[in-house]
Design a protein around this motif. Structure first.
Motif, PDB file in Angstrom:
ATOM      1  N   THR A 164       0.835  -1.213   0.000  1.00 29.36           N
ATOM      2  CA  THR A 164       0.000   0.000   0.000  1.00 29.36           C
ATOM      3  C   THR A 164       0.860   1.250   0.000  1.00 29.36           C
ATOM      4  O   THR A 164       0.510   2.255  -0.611  1.00 29.36           O
ATOM      5  CB  THR A 164      -0.940   0.017   1.217  1.00 29.36           C
ATOM      6  OG1 THR A 164      -0.167  -0.204   2.399  1.00 29.36           O
ATOM      7  CG2 THR A 164      -2.011  -1.043   1.098  1.00 29.36           C
ATOM      8  N   VAL A 222     -11.583   3.678   6.705  1.00 28.26           N
ATOM      9  CA  VAL A 222     -11.217   3.112   5.407  1.00 28.26           C
ATOM     10  C   VAL A 222     -11.975   1.808   5.153  1.00 28.26           C
ATOM     11  O   VAL A 222     -12.561   1.620   4.078  1.00 28.26           O
ATOM     12  CB  VAL A 222      -9.696   2.888   5.330  1.00 28.26           C
ATOM     13  CG1 VAL A 222      -9.330   2.025   4.120  1.00 28.26           C
ATOM     14  CG2 VAL A 222      -8.967   4.226   5.255  1.00 28.26           C
ATOM     15  N   ASP A 223     -12.005   0.922   6.135  1.00 27.72           N
ATOM     16  CA  ASP A 223     -12.726  -0.337   5.960  1.00 27.72           C
ATOM     17  C   ASP A 223     -14.221  -0.100   5.796  1.00 27.72           C
ATOM     18  O   ASP A 223     -14.895  -0.794   5.011  1.00 27.72           O
ATOM     19  CB  ASP A 223     -12.483  -1.255   7.163  1.00 27.72           C
ATOM     20  CG  ASP A 223     -11.077  -1.842   7.170  1.00 27.72           C
ATOM     21  OD1 ASP A 223     -10.418  -1.833   6.102  1.00 27.72           O
ATOM     22  OD2 ASP A 223     -10.637  -2.306   8.243  1.00 27.72           O
ATOM     23  N   LYS A 239     -14.819   1.286   2.210  1.00 30.41           N
ATOM     24  CA  LYS A 239     -14.592   0.238   1.213  1.00 30.41           C
ATOM     25  C   LYS A 239     -15.677  -0.831   1.280  1.00 30.41           C
ATOM     26  O   LYS A 239     -16.001  -1.447   0.268  1.00 30.41           O
ATOM     27  CB  LYS A 239     -13.205  -0.373   1.394  1.00 30.41           C
ATOM     28  CG  LYS A 239     -12.079   0.548   0.928  1.00 30.41           C
ATOM     29  CD  LYS A 239     -10.727  -0.145   0.959  1.00 30.41           C
ATOM     30  CE  LYS A 239      -9.640   0.745   0.376  1.00 30.41           C
ATOM     31  NZ  LYS A 239      -8.302   0.096   0.409  1.00 30.41           N
ATOM     32  N   GLU A 284      -2.947   7.326   9.907  1.00 27.44           N
ATOM     33  CA  GLU A 284      -3.456   5.962   9.764  1.00 27.44           C
ATOM     34  C   GLU A 284      -4.384   5.845   8.554  1.00 27.44           C
ATOM     35  O   GLU A 284      -4.348   4.843   7.825  1.00 27.44           O
ATOM     36  CB  GLU A 284      -4.196   5.536  11.039  1.00 27.44           C
ATOM     37  CG  GLU A 284      -4.764   4.138  11.012  1.00 27.44           C
ATOM     38  CD  GLU A 284      -3.697   3.056  10.938  1.00 27.44           C
ATOM     39  OE1 GLU A 284      -4.064   1.896  10.657  1.00 27.44           O
ATOM     40  OE2 GLU A 284      -2.504   3.348  11.159  1.00 27.44           O
ATOM     41  N   ARG A 313      -2.179   5.761   5.605  1.00 27.40           N
ATOM     42  CA  ARG A 313      -1.435   4.505   5.537  1.00 27.40           C
ATOM     43  C   ARG A 313      -2.303   3.357   5.001  1.00 27.40           C
ATOM     44  O   ARG A 313      -1.804   2.489   4.277  1.00 27.40           O
ATOM     45  CB  ARG A 313      -0.913   4.142   6.928  1.00 27.40           C
ATOM     46  CG  ARG A 313      -0.050   2.895   6.992  1.00 27.40           C
ATOM     47  CD  ARG A 313       0.388   2.622   8.423  1.00 27.40           C
ATOM     48  NE  ARG A 313       1.191   3.714   8.964  1.00 27.40           N
ATOM     49  CZ  ARG A 313       0.799   4.539   9.920  1.00 27.40           C
ATOM     50  NH1 ARG A 313      -0.411   4.416  10.462  1.00 27.40           N
ATOM     51  NH2 ARG A 313       1.586   5.498  10.356  1.00 27.40           N
ATOM     52  N   THR A 314      -3.577   3.359   5.346  1.00 27.08           N
ATOM     53  CA  THR A 314      -4.423   2.198   5.044  1.00 27.08           C
ATOM     54  C   THR A 314      -5.293   2.345   3.805  1.00 27.08           C
ATOM     55  O   THR A 314      -5.826   1.347   3.316  1.00 27.08           O
ATOM     56  CB  THR A 314      -5.335   1.891   6.244  1.00 27.08           C
ATOM     57  OG1 THR A 314      -6.129   3.057   6.557  1.00 27.08           O
ATOM     58  CG2 THR A 314      -4.519   1.513   7.470  1.00 27.08           C
ATOM     59  N   ALA A 315      -5.440   3.559   3.285  1.00 31.62           N
ATOM     60  CA  ALA A 315      -6.382   3.769   2.179  1.00 31.62           C
ATOM     61  C   ALA A 315      -5.916   3.131   0.878  1.00 31.62           C
ATOM     62  O   ALA A 315      -6.734   2.721   0.049  1.00 31.62           O
ATOM     63  CB  ALA A 315      -6.623   5.259   1.967  1.00 31.62           C
ATOM     64  N   GLY A 316      -4.585   3.077   0.663  1.00 30.32           N
ATOM     65  CA  GLY A 316      -4.083   2.501  -0.584  1.00 30.32           C
ATOM     66  C   GLY A 316      -4.468   3.323  -1.790  1.00 30.32           C
ATOM     67  O   GLY A 316      -4.775   2.777  -2.853  1.00 30.32           O
TER      68      GLY A 316
END
Length: 264
Positions: A5, A190-191, A194, A234, A237-240
């Motif tokens: 990512t 983010v989760d 998505k 964060e 970092r996690t979104a990609g």
């Protein structure tokens, strides 16, 4: 080993100097820039950018933000019809710059009774353009901060909207200030998004001048805002996805430096 990512992530900012967007991006060390192709408060038709060749040739990625008055959800023909035209025109101008998409706010209607009509109007935007060959670049829908009858403030509303437009390949832009001010928790955001849209194509990484669920769209630098900067990192970092800062220019370089330090 660097996570995949982070290898895909490109970080940058919204351009404050439209006359030399690449120069602005290079000064910041940006890997992606966002810009307007018209005065964001106008209905002007985009004109060829004098630095189009330079923008297309640059290794800096480009995304275009549409003008602010666009509201394709509106049930008012005098607003909805020019909004549709403006989206198509600005998408073409974005393609001429080699941009990877056009960011469009979700818009709003005037009452709860009109929400379903607003969703239908969003779908019609894609249906009618599909008959003309589609948009010149992907349309990236952005969540918004305020409005009791907004199409993309609350995540349950985004879910309803996505049921109508997701099959047209619409992209999604997550704005952290807008989510926070709109009353949506950023922990696990983010989760959650998505899970609704299946995608995040762009992040507007902004802190907020106002408290949670204020409904106010007022961006702040990381050190001055009400959102924990570690939480913003964060999300990044996690979104990609590419990350664009729209924070005040006085502290933007420090915001970028914070991200690079905390993502390394």
């Amino acid at each position: 080993m660097v996570p995949d990512t982070l290898l895909r992530m490109r970080i940058g900012a919204h351009v404050r100097q439209d006359s030399d967007p690449i120069g602005f991006g290079e000064q910041l060390g940006a890997e992606v820039i966002q810009l307007f192709v018209v005065d964001p408060q106008s209905w002007d038709k985009p004109q060829p950018h004098p630095r189009a060749a330079e923008i297309k040739a640059s290794p800096i990625d480009v995304v275009v933000h549409s003008s602010y008055q666009i509201n394709v959800a509106s049930t008012n023909n005098r607003l909805r019809m020019p909004s549709r035209n403006a989206v198509a025109q600005q998408a073409k101008a974005a393609a001429d710059l080699g941009a990877f998409g056009l960011v469009v706010h979700g818009g709003h209607v005037r009452s709860d009774a009109e929400i379903e009509a607003g969703i239908v109007n969003w779908r019609k935007l894609f249906e009618r353009q599909e008959e003309k060959g589609g948009f010149a670049v992907p349309i990236i829908v952005e969540n918004t901060a305020g409005g009791n009858h907004a199409m993309a403030r609350h995540f349950d509303s985004i879910g309803r909207l996505w049921e109508a437009i997701g099959d047209f390949g619409a992209g999604f832009c997550l704005d952290t200030c807008h989510a926070w001010a709109g009353g949506e928790e950023l922990v696990g955001v983010v989760d959650r998004i998505k899970g609704i849209t299946g995608r995040i194509d762009l992040v507007h990484l902004n802190s907020s001048r106002d408290e949670f669920n204020s409904g106010a769209d007022r961006h702040a630098n990381f050190s001055e805002g009400t959102i924990d900067p570690q939480l913003l990192a964060e999300v990044c970092r996690t979104a990609g996805a590419p990350v664009v800062l729209e924070t005040p220019s006085e502290g933007m370089a420090e915001d970028l430096a914070y991200l690079r330090e905390h993502l390394g």
